[in-house]
Design an enzyme around this catalytic site. Structure first.
Site, PDB file in Angstrom:
ATOM      1  N   ASP A 124     110.030 -44.022 -12.661  1.00 28.29           N
ATOM      2  CA  ASP A 124     110.130 -44.145 -11.198  1.00 28.29           C
ATOM      3  C   ASP A 124     111.540 -43.811 -10.715  1.00 28.29           C
ATOM      4  O   ASP A 124     111.769 -43.642  -9.529  1.00 28.29           O
ATOM      5  CB  ASP A 124     109.799 -45.591 -10.771  1.00 28.29           C
ATOM      6  CG  ASP A 124     108.351 -45.933 -11.120  1.00 28.29           C
ATOM      7  OD1 ASP A 124     107.487 -45.076 -10.893  1.00 28.29           O
ATOM      8  OD2 ASP A 124     108.108 -47.043 -11.628  1.00 28.29           O
ATOM      9  N   HIS A 125     112.465 -43.774 -11.620  1.00 32.45           N
ATOM     10  CA  HIS A 125     113.872 -43.555 -11.251  1.00 32.45           C
ATOM     11  C   HIS A 125     114.407 -42.385 -12.062  1.00 32.45           C
ATOM     12  O   HIS A 125     115.021 -42.593 -13.111  1.00 32.45           O
ATOM     13  CB  HIS A 125     114.681 -44.825 -11.530  1.00 32.45           C
ATOM     14  CG  HIS A 125     116.076 -44.779 -10.961  1.00 32.45           C
ATOM     15  ND1 HIS A 125     117.125 -44.130 -11.565  1.00 32.45           N
ATOM     16  CD2 HIS A 125     116.575 -45.312  -9.825  1.00 32.45           C
ATOM     17  CE1 HIS A 125     118.218 -44.269 -10.849  1.00 32.45           C
ATOM     18  NE2 HIS A 125     117.926 -44.978  -9.792  1.00 32.45           N
ATOM     19  N   PHE A 126     114.075 -41.117 -11.690  1.00 30.66           N
ATOM     20  CA  PHE A 126     113.262 -40.767 -10.533  1.00 30.66           C
ATOM     21  C   PHE A 126     112.059 -39.985 -11.036  1.00 30.66           C
ATOM     22  O   PHE A 126     112.134 -39.409 -12.130  1.00 30.66           O
ATOM     23  CB  PHE A 126     114.094 -39.908  -9.589  1.00 30.66           C
ATOM     24  CG  PHE A 126     115.321 -40.599  -9.095  1.00 30.66           C
ATOM     25  CD1 PHE A 126     115.248 -41.447  -7.986  1.00 30.66           C
ATOM     26  CD2 PHE A 126     116.550 -40.444  -9.730  1.00 30.66           C
ATOM     27  CE1 PHE A 126     116.384 -42.089  -7.523  1.00 30.66           C
ATOM     28  CE2 PHE A 126     117.679 -41.096  -9.271  1.00 30.66           C
ATOM     29  CZ  PHE A 126     117.601 -41.922  -8.159  1.00 30.66           C
TER      30      PHE A 126
END
Lengths: 126, 181
Positions: free
Chosen positions: B33-35
């Site tokens: 999610d990052h990223f």
């Protein structure tokens, strides 16, 4: 070391510890009110002063930490005469003239000015 | 269960220095999610990794008797991004400790396993030194820790030391250090 030299170094310590600008660190600025210091910052300031001036500062020496927790020294939100006497004895480097007019415990931060820190260091350096 | 953001302790010099390594893996869920599509280690987790390294250093200095809590991030500066497959070195030194707390300075180093040559090896006097010692510096983190029982008396913290749980003690043991030493 002159008063001005000590002030300049104290200014540098406070800029580093509190993330403020040089021009905010005036002699009359209060650490909590004007410069936004929180409790852990006082420990940070003590550690940085020790390093900057090569001095040793005992816990509670610069900022007495247990006076205001004492019921004998604080009553109805005001610092009692006994409390004031104790604070003055513990902080000969601070100016109490204004605080004495209205010793509201919430205003005790006004005693902790930049000038008080400078005077404290001056006394330590002898 | 606490998230442990260091994998192994490499150096533990009582009251002076602690060095830890963190291997970054694409198996870490948050990196997806990052990223999305571009995994980068969040700076906040590098600060946490340094806080765990410096926290162990601070706790060990007083025999793990104090509840050592991160109280202030004085400085956190990173010069580059860190990706899966690389390793982070957290090199923390204890500047000052007293009854109330401690201050530490930490250097973050990066081992890039894909780098064609060993960084700085030719300049280093000890070219046979462990890889982490010659890894380039990519960040600085200055931290303050509070011994909370000394600073927040009367707030009713649990008797047991909830900071230095078995998880940290086992990390030390598995790294070859005796927590009681």
């Amino acid at each position: 070391m002159t008063h001005d030299e000590i002030f300049a170094k104290v200014q540098e310590v406070l800029v580093d510890a509190l993330g403020v600008d040089d021009d905010e660190v005036t002699p009359t600025a209060t650490l909590t009110g004007d410069l936004g210091a929180e409790s852990i910052d006082f420990l940070d300031i003590v550690f940085r002063l020790e390093k900057a001036f090569d001095i040793k500062i005992s816990q509670g020496e610069l900022f007495p930490d247990n006076v205001l927790q004492n019921a004998e020294y604080v009553q109805d939100g005001k610092v009692t005469d006994k409390g004031l006497t104790e604070l003055k004895a513990r902080m000969p480097h601070a100016d109490f003239s204004e605080f004495e007019q209205d010793p509201d415990v919430n205003k005790v931060g006004e005693i902790f000015t930049v000038e008080a820190v400078v005077k404290f260091v001056e006394a330590k350096l002898g | 269960m606490r998230w442990c953001w260091i994998d192994r302790i490499l150096v533990l010099d009582k009251g002076a220095r602690c060095v830890a390594i963190k291997n970054v893996s694409l198996a870490e869920e948050h990196l997806h999610d990052h990223f999305p599509g571009t995994p980068v280690v969040p700076a906040s987790l590098m600060i946490e990794g340094m806080a765990q390294t410096a926290g162990i250093l601070t706790g060990h200095a007083r025999g793990f008797k104090e509840k050592v809590i991160l109280a202030k991030i004085g400085k956190a500066q990173f010069d580059c991004e860190v990706y899966p497959g690389q390793s982070l070195i957290y090199d923390a030194t204890l500047d000052r400790i007293d009854e109330a707390g401690a201050s530490t300075t930490g250097i973050v180093r990066l081992i890039d396993h894909a780098a064609p040559t060993r960084p700085h090896a030719e300049q280093s006097e000890a070219s046979d030194a462990p890889l982490w010692q010659t890894a380039p510096q990519i960040g600085v983190i200055e931290l303050m820790f509070s011994h909370i029982d000394k600073n927040m008396r009367g707030l009713g913290f649990p008797e047991h030391n909830f900071v230095f749980t078995d998880q940290f003690m086992n990390l030390l043991k598995n790294s070859g250090f005796d927590p009681g030493s």
